[in-house]
Design a protein around this motif. Structure first.
Motif, short mmCIF file in Angstrom:
data_model
loop_
_atom_site.label_atom_id
_atom_site.label_comp_id
_atom_site.label_asym_id
_atom_site.label_seq_id
_atom_site.Cartn_x
_atom_site.Cartn_y
_atom_site.Cartn_z
N ASN A 197 -0.24 -1.62 0.21
CA ASN A 197 0.81 -1.03 1.02
C ASN A 197 1.83 -0.74 0.25
N TYR A 198 2.39 -1.29 -0.72
CA TYR A 198 3.89 -1.17 -1.41
C TYR A 198 3.62 -0.75 -2.74
N THR A 199 4.84 -0.40 -3.14
CA THR A 199 4.94 -0.57 -4.97
C THR A 199 5.83 -0.39 -5.02
N THR B 127 8.65 -0.86 -1.96
CA THR B 127 8.36 0.78 -1.17
C THR B 127 7.03 0.31 -0.26
N LYS B 128 7.69 0.84 0.51
CA LYS B 128 6.03 0.84 1.76
C LYS B 128 5.66 1.69 1.31
N LYS B 129 4.12 2.32 1.22
CA LYS B 129 3.57 3.41 0.97
C LYS B 129 3.31 3.66 2.51
N GLU B 130 2.85 5.43 2.52
CA GLU B 130 2.64 6.22 3.82
C GLU B 130 1.46 5.56 4.92
N GLN B 131 0.30 5.45 4.24
CA GLN B 131 -0.93 4.77 4.82
C GLN B 131 -0.88 3.32 4.81
N GLU B 132 -1.20 2.67 5.47
CA GLU B 132 -0.97 0.97 5.67
C GLU B 132 -2.40 0.74 6.01
#
Length: 185
Positions: free
Chosen positions: A31-33, A159-164
């Motif tokens: 869920n994150y980079t 940084t949170k990704k768009e799709q969780e």
């Protein structure tokens, strides 16, 4: 030269709450980079195989459970290696014993990572089930946020990704792993 940083999810997914460290690491990985890069490791029940990881990286964060009869299930603690090894640790599972032993052995080495251990008190580490109790599900977001805060202290930008990928989806991946469908850590 930038620091090498690892996040190690530790635990045993077969014993209900004891798997939360694994689930947390997988959740963060999916869920994150992270910048700079953070190597996210399935520490499982690696025991002595944790030693190279504790010597290869500059900074290590281990997320796991820590049994503590004096604290409520779902409570989170953050400890440095020295604090973790101060003698007050209750060790109820093989995994808790192995992490403590590895940190103790590695603390004698000249080349050992600055290590932070983020632990949550489990409610059920006896049931053979890939799941979490309602208590730990209720503490889940705080557990993730605490881990992200500790990464931020190391100047890591998450940084949170768009799709969780939800906690429930993570639990399903651990309950039903598949190489063919790329369902694993």
């Amino acid at each position: 030269m930038s620091k090498k940083i690892a996040l190690i999810g530790s635990g045993n997914a077969f014993f209900k709450d004891e798997g939360i460290g694994l689930y947390g690491a997988k959740y963060l990985k999916e869920n994150y980079t992270f910048l700079p890069e953070v190597e996210i490791v399935d520490g499982g029940t690696l025991g002595f195989k944790l030693m190279p990881l504790l010597q290869e990286f500059d900074e290590v964060i281990i997320i796991n459970t820590a049994s503590d009869d004096d604290r409520e299930a779902g409570e989170i603690s953050i400890k440095t290696t020295d604090e973790f090894l101060d003698g007050s640790l209750v060790k109820k599972t093989a995994n808790e014993v192995e992490i403590a032993e590895m940190l103790q052995i590695c603390s004698l080495s000249e080349n050992v990572a600055n290590t932070t251990v983020i632990s949550i008190v489990p409610e059920d580490i006896l049931s053979v089930e890939v799941d979490l109790t309602q208590t730990l599900k209720g503490a889940w977001q705080n557990y993730i946020d605490t881990t992200l805060q500790e990464l931020n202290k190391l100047d890591i930008i998450a940084t949170k990704k768009e799709q969780e990928l939800s906690l429930e989806a993570i639990l399903d991946i651990f309950a039903n792993p598949s190489i063919e469908h790329k369902r694993g850590f």
